[in-house]
Design an enzyme around this catalytic site. Structure first.
Site, PDB file in Angstrom:
ATOM      1  N   SER A  79       0.833  -1.222   0.000  1.00  0.00           N
ATOM      2  CA  SER A  79       0.000   0.000   0.000  1.00  0.00           C
ATOM      3  C   SER A  79       0.858   1.259   0.000  1.00  0.00           C
ATOM      4  O   SER A  79       0.548   2.240  -0.693  1.00  0.00           O
ATOM      5  CB  SER A  79      -0.964   0.006   1.190  1.00  0.00           C
ATOM      6  OG  SER A  79      -0.299  -0.264   2.397  1.00  0.00           O
ATOM      7  N   HIS A 137      -1.996  -8.910   1.698  1.00  0.00           N
ATOM      8  CA  HIS A 137      -1.736  -7.655   2.425  1.00  0.00           C
ATOM      9  C   HIS A 137      -2.933  -7.370   3.349  1.00  0.00           C
ATOM     10  O   HIS A 137      -3.282  -8.204   4.179  1.00  0.00           O
ATOM     11  CB  HIS A 137      -1.458  -6.551   1.383  1.00  0.00           C
ATOM     12  CG  HIS A 137      -0.910  -5.268   1.933  1.00  0.00           C
ATOM     13  ND1 HIS A 137      -0.327  -5.150   3.162  1.00  0.00           N
ATOM     14  CD2 HIS A 137      -0.847  -4.008   1.389  1.00  0.00           C
ATOM     15  CE1 HIS A 137       0.061  -3.900   3.370  1.00  0.00           C
ATOM     16  NE2 HIS A 137      -0.251  -3.176   2.308  1.00  0.00           N
ATOM     17  N   HIS A 187       5.542 -12.971   7.261  1.00  0.00           N
ATOM     18  CA  HIS A 187       5.769 -11.568   6.901  1.00  0.00           C
ATOM     19  C   HIS A 187       6.956 -11.469   5.954  1.00  0.00           C
ATOM     20  O   HIS A 187       7.897 -12.254   6.037  1.00  0.00           O
ATOM     21  CB  HIS A 187       6.014 -10.704   8.143  1.00  0.00           C
ATOM     22  CG  HIS A 187       5.764  -9.265   7.877  1.00  0.00           C
ATOM     23  ND1 HIS A 187       6.734  -8.424   7.373  1.00  0.00           N
ATOM     24  CD2 HIS A 187       4.637  -8.518   7.992  1.00  0.00           C
ATOM     25  CE1 HIS A 187       6.215  -7.224   7.217  1.00  0.00           C
ATOM     26  NE2 HIS A 187       4.942  -7.245   7.573  1.00  0.00           N
ATOM     27  N   ARG A 227       2.717  -5.397  16.624  1.00  0.00           N
ATOM     28  CA  ARG A 227       1.329  -4.927  16.487  1.00  0.00           C
ATOM     29  C   ARG A 227       0.368  -6.017  16.953  1.00  0.00           C
ATOM     30  O   ARG A 227      -0.730  -5.738  17.429  1.00  0.00           O
ATOM     31  CB  ARG A 227       1.048  -4.526  15.028  1.00  0.00           C
ATOM     32  CG  ARG A 227       1.953  -3.418  14.521  1.00  0.00           C
ATOM     33  CD  ARG A 227       1.791  -3.175  13.031  1.00  0.00           C
ATOM     34  NE  ARG A 227       2.118  -4.337  12.232  1.00  0.00           N
ATOM     35  CZ  ARG A 227       1.983  -4.416  10.904  1.00  0.00           C
ATOM     36  NH1 ARG A 227       1.506  -3.379  10.236  1.00  0.00           N
ATOM     37  NH2 ARG A 227       2.307  -5.518  10.249  1.00  0.00           N
ATOM     38  N   ASP A 283      -2.600  -8.838  11.382  1.00  0.00           N
ATOM     39  CA  ASP A 283      -3.946  -9.262  10.978  1.00  0.00           C
ATOM     40  C   ASP A 283      -4.460 -10.466  11.755  1.00  0.00           C
ATOM     41  O   ASP A 283      -5.651 -10.754  11.731  1.00  0.00           O
ATOM     42  CB  ASP A 283      -3.961  -9.566   9.476  1.00  0.00           C
ATOM     43  CG  ASP A 283      -3.563  -8.349   8.659  1.00  0.00           C
ATOM     44  OD1 ASP A 283      -4.136  -7.285   8.904  1.00  0.00           O
ATOM     45  OD2 ASP A 283      -2.668  -8.460   7.804  1.00  0.00           O
TER      46      ASP A 283
HETATM   47  N1  HAX Z   1       1.018 -19.936   5.273  1.00  0.00           N
HETATM   48  C1  HAX Z   1       1.428 -20.797   4.315  1.00  0.00           C
HETATM   49  N2  HAX Z   1       2.506 -20.573   3.533  1.00  0.00           N
HETATM   50  C2  HAX Z   1       3.206 -19.446   3.770  1.00  0.00           C
HETATM   51  C3  HAX Z   1       2.862 -18.530   4.762  1.00  0.00           C
HETATM   52  C4  HAX Z   1       1.705 -18.799   5.529  1.00  0.00           C
HETATM   53  N3  HAX Z   1       1.269 -17.964   6.463  1.00  0.00           N
HETATM   54  N4  HAX Z   1       3.756 -17.523   4.757  1.00  0.00           N
HETATM   55  C5  HAX Z   1       4.628 -17.790   3.783  1.00  0.00           C
HETATM   56  N5  HAX Z   1       4.299 -18.948   3.172  1.00  0.00           N
HETATM   57  C6  HAX Z   1       4.932 -19.588   2.034  1.00  0.00           C
HETATM   58  C7  HAX Z   1       4.913 -18.649   0.837  1.00  0.00           C
HETATM   59  O1  HAX Z   1       3.649 -18.704   0.191  1.00  0.00           O
HETATM   60  C8  HAX Z   1       6.059 -19.170   0.022  1.00  0.00           C
HETATM   61  O2  HAX Z   1       5.641 -20.359  -0.616  1.00  0.00           O
HETATM   62  P1  HAX Z   1       6.166 -20.769  -2.077  1.00  0.00           P
HETATM   63  O3  HAX Z   1       7.667 -20.833  -1.962  1.00  0.00           O
HETATM   64  O4  HAX Z   1       5.495 -22.072  -2.344  1.00  0.00           O
HETATM   65  O5  HAX Z   1       5.728 -19.658  -3.006  1.00  0.00           O
HETATM   66  C9  HAX Z   1       7.079 -19.559   1.102  1.00  0.00           C
HETATM   67  O6  HAX Z   1       6.321 -19.766   2.296  1.00  0.00           O
HETATM   68  C10 HAX Z   1       8.132 -18.502   1.361  1.00  0.00           C
HETATM   69  O7  HAX Z   1       7.469 -17.289   1.637  1.00  0.00           O
HETATM   70  P2  HAX Z   1       8.145 -16.210   2.606  1.00  0.00           P
HETATM   71  O8  HAX Z   1       9.412 -15.761   1.979  1.00  0.00           O
HETATM   72  O9  HAX Z   1       8.203 -16.730   3.990  1.00  0.00           O
HETATM   73  O10 HAX Z   1       7.058 -15.056   2.613  1.00  0.00           O
HETATM   74  P3  HAX Z   1       6.846 -13.886   1.530  1.00  0.00           P
HETATM   75  O11 HAX Z   1       7.752 -12.784   1.906  1.00  0.00           O
HETATM   76  O12 HAX Z   1       6.911 -14.399   0.154  1.00  0.00           O
HETATM   77  O13 HAX Z   1       5.340 -13.498   1.823  1.00  0.00           O
HETATM   78  C11 HAX Z   1       3.466 -13.024   3.182  1.00  0.00           C
HETATM   79  C12 HAX Z   1       4.979 -12.813   2.996  1.00  0.00           C
HETATM   80  C13 HAX Z   1       2.994 -12.130   4.303  1.00  0.00           C
HETATM   81  C14 HAX Z   1       2.762 -12.646   1.906  1.00  0.00           C
HETATM   82  C15 HAX Z   1       3.219 -14.500   3.538  1.00  0.00           C
HETATM   83  O14 HAX Z   1       3.826 -14.797   4.763  1.00  0.00           O
HETATM   84  C16 HAX Z   1       1.744 -14.861   3.592  1.00  0.00           C
HETATM   85  O15 HAX Z   1       1.185 -15.167   2.546  1.00  0.00           O
HETATM   86  N6  HAX Z   1       1.111 -14.830   4.796  1.00  0.00           N
HETATM   87  C17 HAX Z   1      -0.320 -15.070   4.914  1.00  0.00           C
HETATM   88  C18 HAX Z   1      -1.123 -13.868   4.467  1.00  0.00           C
HETATM   89  C19 HAX Z   1      -0.978 -12.730   5.454  1.00  0.00           C
HETATM   90  O16 HAX Z   1      -1.111 -12.890   6.665  1.00  0.00           O
HETATM   91  N7  HAX Z   1      -0.734 -11.534   4.938  1.00  0.00           N
HETATM   92  C20 HAX Z   1      -0.632 -10.305   5.766  1.00  0.00           C
HETATM   93  C21 HAX Z   1       0.808  -9.878   5.979  1.00  0.00           C
HETATM   94  C22 HAX Z   1       0.935  -8.632   6.815  1.00  0.00           C
HETATM   95  C23 HAX Z   1       0.335  -7.477   6.095  1.00  0.00           C
HETATM   96  O17 HAX Z   1       0.797  -6.992   5.087  1.00  0.00           O
HETATM   97  N8  HAX Z   1      -0.765  -7.035   6.575  1.00  0.00           N
HETATM   98  O18 HAX Z   1      -1.456  -6.146   5.887  1.00  0.00           O
END
Ligand code: HAX
Length: 438
Positions: free
Chosen positions: A241, A271, A318, A327, A373
């Site tokens: 964002s 996000h 994250h 948070r 979240d």
């Molecule tokens: N559940 C399952 N798998 C997860 C995961 C979770 N909570 N978090 C990461 N992973 C997976 C990723 O999808 C990725 O898989 P692939 O290699 O198969 O693509 C792998 O683990 C490595 O990812 P990462 O490097 O640990 O995490 P990223 O930096 O790529 O992504 C995210 C960060 C926040 C997007 C990710 O942890 C996620 O999808 N979390 C769940 C959704 C979520 O809670 N989002 C909110 C984040 C905070 C925010 O911005 N709030 O607004």
């Protein structure tokens, strides 16, 4: 209220001199190397943006101008001794870099109250959308509809000198921030309360007025929304964002266009939409298990099932953090202080016990800990704000404080059009010394 703008200007001008010196005399200083993994993993860890308002440390969490969240809870002005800080104070801190006096904060509340008038055409735009269209769609459309009023756009088209852009941007962001609670509450009442709207009360603070217009006048909900608006306000510059707002702003798009871009980004499930996903995911679990008091082993099995299905566990992980998000912790402490035995909050706490080792055991999830979240929805739900598909709008109202402050800094520094280079797969393969078969 001009004195707040003048204080900002004084401070910002000092920074501007340093910015120009840096660009002019030190432009060839090397910051580090960029690896293929950094590019292909979403530009993680590349120092590529200039953001003043806050800084995120992987092992410590967010600091706003050097202050952690618990420090802000102590230092920022509150309405009552026992309450939570007013987000107006955080806005002041992000803009000016100093903890404000209570009077400064009350003045910002008043300033925003005088700017809070939402044009009728914005309500018309919201009303033209189907009532069941997503709250974030209605919110983004409402924001774009106000671009018509942009003082920055008018000044630009009138040919104003670029060194004054920041001043017009300041006016735009103050107007926009001031109007967001009214817009959010309007969408809320339209969707969930048959369009039975509640007029703003200009004597209330920004978050208190939001609670009031949504239909919640209790001390408890106002206190929660003040906390909510502080903790979601900013997370340095690279999150979707913030980055989207900044990127669109770099084309000299006005604050309304830029912020709408940020909000469309916030609406994504990885996000800000994760706050709704957490609630949906927990509701699914409760329904599937047939109990709202699941055991740790039932929760563990449900998490495993989610991972096997190739889905993410929302609220966990994250892109930067490698610890429990402060948070999350601040919200957990809020619940411990004010809430006695809420079943959903008990589930959130149980997930926190169970999920990290399971996520860690996958070997690929870099951060097995909860983010903001994972907790926010259950708190809102406890106080009667049960409509989880509205939660990302609340996140968006708060996020305006950080990303729109940054937009003023962007114009003070005169940051140029953002334009990184992109390369083909062959180019990357070539760099790695391997051949790409076409
Ligand atoms: N559940 C399952 N798998 C997860 C995961 C979770 N909570 N978090 C990461 N992973 C997976 C990723 O999808 C990725 O898989 P692939 O290699 O198969 O693509 C792998 O683990 C490595 O990812 P990462 O490097 O640990 O995490 P990223 O930096 O790529 O992504 C995210 C960060 C926040 C997007 C990710 O942890 C996620 O999808 N979390 C769940 C959704 C979520 O809670 N989002 C909110 C984040 C905070 C925010 O911005 N709030 O607004």
């Amino acid at each position: 209220m001009e004195y707040i703008k003048n204080r900002f200007y004084e401070k910002a001008m000092k920074n501007m001199a340093d910015f120009h010196k840096l660009r002019r005399d030190y432009g060839d200083v090397v910051l580090g190397q960029v690896t293929i993994d950094q590019v292909l993993s979403g530009m993680k860890g590349i120092p590529a943006l200039l953001t003043e308002t806050s800084k995120l440390d992987a092992n410590e969490g967010i600091r706003f101008r050097g202050y952690s969240l618990p420090e802000l809870q102590q230092k920022l002005p509150k309405l009552e001794e026992e309450g939570e800080p007013l987000p107006e104070g955080l806005f002041y801190l992000m803009m000016i870099g100093e903890i404000p006096e209570k009077e400064d904060v009350l003045n910002i509340s008043k300033d925003w109250a005088t700017r809070a008038h939402v044009p009728q055409h914005t309500f018309d735009v919201i009303n033209a959308l189907p009532k069941n269209s997503r709250p974030m769609t209605q919110f983004s459309a409402a924001i774009i509809s106000m671009a018509y009023d942009s003082v920055f756009m008018k000044a630009y088209r009138a040919g104003v000198n670029k060194k004054f852009y920041w001043d017009f941007m300041y006016e735009d962001i103050m107007n926009l921030i001031a109007r967001l609670p009214r817009i959010a509450a309007y969408i809320y009442r339209r969707i969930y309360h048959n369009g039975n709207h509640i007029e703003p009360n200009p004597t209330l603070d920004w978050a208190g007025n939001l609670a009031h217009m949504m239909g919640f006048d209790s001390v408890e909900v106002k206190r929660l929304l003040r906390l909510y608006m502080v903790i979601h306000a900013d997370h340095e510059g690279g999150n979707v964002s913030a980055h989207a707002t900044h990127l669109v702003g770099s084309a000299l798009s006005n604050a309304y266009y830029s912020f709408a871009a940020g909000m469309v980004g916030l609406a994504g499930p990885l996000h800000g939409f994760a706050n709704q996903e957490v609630m949906d995911w927990m509701a699914e679990m409760i329904q599937q298990l047939g109990t709202d008091e699941p055991t740790d082993s039932q929760i563990a099995a449900y998490i495993e099932q989610t991972l096997i299905q190739g889905r993410v566990v929302p609220g966990y992980g994250h892109a930067v953090l490698r610890i429990t998000d402060p948070r999350f912790t601040v919200q957990q402490q809020f619940a411990e202080k004010y809430i006695v035995n809420d079943k959903l909050i008990n589930v959130v706490n149980a997930i926190y016990r169970v999920a990290p080792p399971i996520l860690e055991a996958t070997g690929k999830i870099k951060n097995p800990w909860p983010n903001v979240d994972a907790f926010s929805g259950s708190l809102l739900n406890h106080y009667g704000i049960t409509e989880s598909n509205f939660y990302t709008v609340l996140f968006g109202v708060s996020r305006s404080l950080g990303v729109l402050s940054s937009l003023v800094f962007d114009r003070v520094y005169g940051l140029p059009l953002e334009r990184p280079s992109s390369q083909t797969l062959s180019w990357f393969m070539n760099k790695a010394g391997i051949k790409h078969e076409e």
